[in-house]
Design an enzyme around this catalytic site. Sequence first.
Site, mmCIF file in Angstrom:
data_model
loop_
_atom_site.group_PDB
_atom_site.id
_atom_site.type_symbol
_atom_site.label_atom_id
_atom_site.label_comp_id
_atom_site.label_asym_id
_atom_site.label_seq_id
_atom_site.Cartn_x
_atom_site.Cartn_y
_atom_site.Cartn_z
ATOM 1 N N TRP A 177 -15.705 38.487 8.360
ATOM 2 C CA TRP A 177 -14.763 38.721 7.114
ATOM 3 C C TRP A 177 -16.040 39.179 6.195
ATOM 4 C CZ3 TRP A 177 -14.347 34.382 10.080
ATOM 5 C CH2 TRP A 177 -13.024 33.958 10.445
ATOM 6 N N GLY A 193 -37.301 40.901 30.980
ATOM 7 C CA GLY A 193 -38.430 41.245 29.918
ATOM 8 C C GLY A 193 -38.047 42.416 29.209
ATOM 9 N N GLY A 244 -32.233 38.845 20.326
ATOM 10 C CA GLY A 244 -32.940 40.251 20.133
ATOM 11 C C GLY A 244 -33.429 40.265 18.723
ATOM 12 N N ASP A 245 -32.861 39.650 17.821
ATOM 13 C CA ASP A 245 -33.645 39.441 16.353
ATOM 14 C C ASP A 245 -34.732 39.024 16.343
ATOM 15 O OD1 ASP A 245 -31.122 40.612 15.902
ATOM 16 O OD2 ASP A 245 -30.314 38.680 14.989
ATOM 17 N N TYR A 304 -19.004 35.103 8.719
ATOM 18 C CA TYR A 304 -18.819 35.078 10.229
ATOM 19 C C TYR A 304 -18.718 33.769 10.737
ATOM 20 C CZ TYR A 304 -23.502 34.544 11.520
ATOM 21 O OH TYR A 304 -24.987 34.358 11.487
#
Length: 322
Positions: free
Chosen positions: A102, A232, A261-262, A87
């Site tokens: 891809w 938060g 987020g990860d 990507y």
Amino acid sequence: MKRLAIIGECMIELSGSPFGAMQQTYGGDSLNTAVYLARTAGKSVNIDYVSALGTDAISEGMLNRWQAEGVNTRYVLKDVTRQPGLYLIQLDTQGERTFLYWRNQSAARYLLQHNEFPLVADHLSEVDMVYVSGISLAILPAADRQQLVDLLQTLASKGVEIAFDSNYRPALWQDAQEARDCYQQILTYTDLALVTDDDEATLWGDTSSQQIMLRLQKSGVKQVVLKMGEIGCLYTDFNSETPELIKTTPVTNVIDTTSAGDSFNAGFLAGYLTDKSPRESALQGHQLAAIVIQHKGAIIPTSATESIDYNATNNSNKETTQ
């Protein structure tokens, strides 16, 4: 020591301007979480990454780097006919990103068709928690996706905790209804849902945090962490606790939000799996994400995360919401 298995895909990452300078590394939502969790929890949590790669030099390089980060790769299967997906990240001046992918023939897409996957499935019944994201599900062919959903339900019935990050990407699904049907099945046996207000609004049409929480409660989820960007997060245990808003300190120097987020999920899980309170766990997630978004790329240098004080607390950030 708790044992966690994370199922997903890691791809080759290119970052830069089209036909300009490009930086090559790797990334993927579930792998990002695995790496940041290993950095945060250290040897307190045993992390198995479950995926598939090729037998090419880039795949071998990925494995070596994940192992150096403390992520176990014994359940990363090798596909002799396929390679990792790829990507490209393009950033705007505010650090927001757009992607080109891809991945249709990536090894991870065909993980469940690998002849060694039944051995991996057997291993999953021995862990304390399995973590999967909406992207982990979306990339699979429909029949394989249902097979994974059924496997997770079986594991839940055996006492394995299921953590689910909804991480909705419309382009990966045939349509929104296909995603909703899949998510609804998983939510019925999810112990910990890690969701984002924007994704929930896009997929389900929810217009408030209260509406999101009510829907998830009706779905059967036991605990929810609702991520709300610079505000938060909102944590709720539907069995016992009043919803708690755990604030974060807004970051003014945002460079790249790719793994926001990860990395939050990693910080939270590091606390959750080592018996810290939801509040302490969320603060870990906030601290880690705040550092990550001030650097380029999905996986930032180890040196950038070494100085974080994960024992810090800020009682002034505690609020409840009805």
